[in-house]
Motif scaffolding. Structure first.
Motif, mmCIF file in Angstrom:
data_model
loop_
_atom_site.group_PDB
_atom_site.id
_atom_site.type_symbol
_atom_site.label_atom_id
_atom_site.label_comp_id
_atom_site.label_asym_id
_atom_site.label_seq_id
_atom_site.Cartn_x
_atom_site.Cartn_y
_atom_site.Cartn_z
ATOM 1 N N GLN A 1 -43.837 -5.825 -13.824
ATOM 2 C CA GLN A 1 -43.274 -4.652 -13.219
ATOM 3 C C GLN A 1 -43.919 -4.353 -11.852
ATOM 4 N N HIS A 2 -45.193 -4.706 -11.702
ATOM 5 C CA HIS A 2 -45.906 -4.475 -10.446
ATOM 6 C C HIS A 2 -46.634 -5.752 -10.017
ATOM 7 N N PRO A 3 -45.926 -6.736 -9.503
ATOM 8 C CA PRO A 3 -46.587 -7.983 -9.122
ATOM 9 C C PRO A 3 -47.627 -7.801 -8.023
ATOM 10 N N ASP A 4 -47.534 -6.717 -7.271
ATOM 11 C CA ASP A 4 -48.510 -6.464 -6.214
ATOM 12 C C ASP A 4 -49.811 -5.889 -6.769
ATOM 13 N N TRP A 5 -49.883 -5.670 -8.057
ATOM 14 C CA TRP A 5 -51.086 -5.118 -8.687
ATOM 15 C C TRP A 5 -52.042 -6.207 -9.166
ATOM 16 N N ILE A 6 -51.633 -7.461 -9.132
ATOM 17 C CA ILE A 6 -52.493 -8.524 -9.657
ATOM 18 C C ILE A 6 -53.123 -9.318 -8.519
ATOM 19 N N ILE A 7 -54.193 -10.001 -8.846
ATOM 20 C CA ILE A 7 -54.913 -10.826 -7.878
ATOM 21 C C ILE A 7 -54.263 -12.206 -7.840
ATOM 22 N N ALA A 9 -54.445 -16.232 -6.411
ATOM 23 C CA ALA A 9 -55.338 -17.304 -5.955
ATOM 24 C C ALA A 9 -54.880 -17.799 -4.585
ATOM 25 N N GLU A 10 -55.688 -18.649 -3.978
ATOM 26 C CA GLU A 10 -55.349 -19.223 -2.679
ATOM 27 C C GLU A 10 -54.034 -19.989 -2.707
ATOM 28 N N THR A 11 -53.635 -20.456 -3.868
ATOM 29 C CA THR A 11 -52.390 -21.210 -4.017
ATOM 30 C C THR A 11 -51.159 -20.324 -3.940
ATOM 31 N N GLY A 12 -51.366 -18.996 -3.983
ATOM 32 C CA GLY A 12 -50.243 -18.070 -3.997
ATOM 33 C C GLY A 12 -49.777 -17.717 -5.398
ATOM 34 N N ARG A 13 -50.390 -18.335 -6.382
ATOM 35 C CA ARG A 13 -50.051 -18.049 -7.778
ATOM 36 C C ARG A 13 -51.044 -17.031 -8.325
ATOM 37 N N PRO A 14 -50.660 -16.310 -9.374
ATOM 38 C CA PRO A 14 -51.601 -15.350 -9.968
ATOM 39 C C PRO A 14 -52.895 -16.026 -10.399
ATOM 40 N N PHE A 23 -53.854 -17.597 -20.515
ATOM 41 C CA PHE A 23 -53.663 -17.055 -19.169
ATOM 42 C C PHE A 23 -53.633 -15.536 -19.226
ATOM 43 N N PHE A 24 -54.466 -14.917 -18.412
ATOM 44 C CA PHE A 24 -54.492 -13.458 -18.294
ATOM 45 C C PHE A 24 -54.538 -13.091 -16.815
ATOM 46 N N TYR A 25 -53.806 -12.065 -16.455
ATOM 47 C CA TYR A 25 -53.822 -11.564 -15.085
ATOM 48 C C TYR A 25 -55.063 -10.715 -14.847
ATOM 49 N N CYS A 63 -62.864 -8.904 -10.275
ATOM 50 C CA CYS A 63 -63.500 -9.558 -9.118
ATOM 51 C C CYS A 63 -63.224 -11.059 -9.100
ATOM 52 N N LEU A 64 -62.040 -11.444 -9.511
ATOM 53 C CA LEU A 64 -61.648 -12.851 -9.432
ATOM 54 C C LEU A 64 -61.549 -13.294 -7.977
ATOM 55 N N GLU A 65 -61.784 -14.571 -7.748
ATOM 56 C CA GLU A 65 -61.602 -15.125 -6.411
ATOM 57 C C GLU A 65 -60.117 -15.191 -6.099
ATOM 58 N N GLY A 66 -59.796 -14.951 -4.858
ATOM 59 C CA GLY A 66 -58.409 -15.045 -4.439
ATOM 60 C C GLY A 66 -58.196 -14.364 -3.112
ATOM 61 N N ASN A 67 -57.149 -14.783 -2.423
ATOM 62 C CA ASN A 67 -56.845 -14.166 -1.141
ATOM 63 C C ASN A 67 -55.635 -13.251 -1.234
ATOM 64 N N GLY A 68 -55.111 -13.085 -2.431
ATOM 65 C CA GLY A 68 -53.964 -12.210 -2.621
ATOM 66 C C GLY A 68 -54.398 -10.874 -3.178
#
Length: 90
Positions: A1-7, A9-14, A23-25, A63-68
């Protein structure tokens, strides 16, 4: 419902916060909308429902790594601090 709420990864995937083969967001604590939602949920459990103790797993997902992320200028440690402050304030 809110894809902009998740972190993401550099690949552009959650980014995956799981360490058990699933798999957990990870919610993006740099996003003020995420913090507002989490605050409300925790406050409801503690104040409205009367829980004295909450068992909250996978806190490291804030605090997962990611650029998103909402605020890329914030470090992973700062993101985790915001997440914990939000939970504590509720």
């Amino acid at each position: 419902q809110h894809p902009d709420w998740i972190i993401y990864a550099e690949t552009g995937r959650p980014a995956n916060s799981a360490n058990c083969g699933k798999f957990f967001y990870g919610l993006d604590a740099t996003n003020p909308h995420v913090r507002e939602y989490v605050f409300g949920v925790v406050r409801r459990a503690v104040q409205d429902w009367g829980y004295k103790v909450l068992k909250i797993d996978f806190l490291y997902a804030a605090c997962l790594e990611g650029n998103g992320k909402y605020d890329l200028g914030m470090s992973r440690a700062q993101s985790m601090t915001l997440a914990l402050q939000t939970i504590r304030a509720a």
